[in-house]
Design an enzyme around this catalytic site. Structure first.
Site, short mmCIF file in Angstrom:
data_model
loop_
_atom_site.label_atom_id
_atom_site.label_comp_id
_atom_site.label_asym_id
_atom_site.label_seq_id
_atom_site.Cartn_x
_atom_site.Cartn_y
_atom_site.Cartn_z
CB CYS A 91 14.19 62.58 -7.49
SG CYS A 91 13.22 61.90 -8.04
CD GLU A 130 14.07 69.81 -5.56
OE1 GLU A 130 13.44 68.95 -6.71
OE2 GLU A 130 14.19 69.15 -4.24
CG HIS A 152 11.53 66.69 -6.36
ND1 HIS A 152 12.96 66.35 -6.83
CD2 HIS A 152 11.04 65.50 -6.61
CE1 HIS A 152 13.14 66.10 -8.14
NE2 HIS A 152 11.63 65.20 -7.93
#
Length: 237
Positions: free
Chosen positions: A122, A214, A212
């Site tokens: 990001c 994650e 993202h």
């Protein structure tokens, strides 16, 4: 009976050695996570561990770079427009910190000079682009939640993610002019505006995504590939 005991002892010893080796392998890569918001750093460290890497938060450029096999730049607030040659700040541009920008850009250049892998997430993707002379679009509209991206054939993740994938986003800025040596590997659209969702360097071990990993189910493919990059780089030194 004696043969049975010998076989049992052998199997137990083998399993112990295998277990220890697995633990050592899981920590055989140590990455630096550049300081950002506590939430972003903590989330990135947890993600790194899920992908088999040991991760440490770094708050200064005064570090022993030899200790680290790679660098991760997590998400966070906006890069200061002055860092990419824009004098006017869009009203949506927020949380800028010249000190944070300088710190992260310096880290990028340090690790790039040492030919060590870098992963940008990001904001991290935007920092990498700016570090290589690129610019940003200050506001393309808020992009939150799962968005379909296109994975180009020049991406190392084409075989892992396929030509399209839904990934998790939380940003409002995007890459504009792509930095020297970088190429776009993933894209999406915000209305009629094409958004660069992934980049890589043509000769350095640097990859970055605007989304993202994650928070994306297949996002571990990004982390695992980065670990492989770090291991390869480590073994070549």
């Amino acid at each position: 009976m004696k043969l049975f005991r010998r076989i049992s002892r052998f199997l137990i010893t083998y399993l112990v050695v295998l277990s220890v080796s697995s633990c050592l392998y899981a920590e055989s890569v140590t990455v630096a996570v550049a300081n950002s918001s506590s939430y972003a750093v903590d989330r990135t460290i947890r993600f790194s561990k899920r992908c088999g890497m040991k991760a440490e938060r770094v708050k200064s450029t005064n570090i022993n770079i030899n200790k680290y096999d790679g660098l991760i730049l997590p998400g966070g607030s906006d890069v200061s427009p002055s860092r990419y040659g824009q004098k006017t700040r869009n009203r949506h541009t927020y949380g800028c910190s010249g000190k944070l920008d300088d710190f992260q850009i310096t880290l990028v250049r340090m690790f790039a000079a040492a030919n060590k892998p870098i992963l940008g997430i990001c904001r991290g993707c935007q920092v990498i682009n700016v570090a290589f002379g690129g610019t940003l679009k200050q506001h393309v509209g808020w992009r939150k939640g799962r968005i379909k991206i296109n994975v180009l054939k020049n991406s190392r993740f084409y075989s892992k993610l396929g030509s399209t994938e839904k990934t998790y986003h939380h940003h409002h800025q995007a890459l504009d002019k792509i930095g020297t040596g970088l190429i776009v590997t993933m894209t999406s659209h915000a209305g009629k505006t094409k958004i660069a969702e992934g980049i890589r360097h043509m000769s350095l071990p640097i990859i970055a995504v605007q989304w993202h990993p994650e928070n994306t189910p297949k996002g571990t493919e990004i982390g695992k590939a980065f670990k492989e990059m770090c291991l390869k780089s480590k073994n070549q030194r």
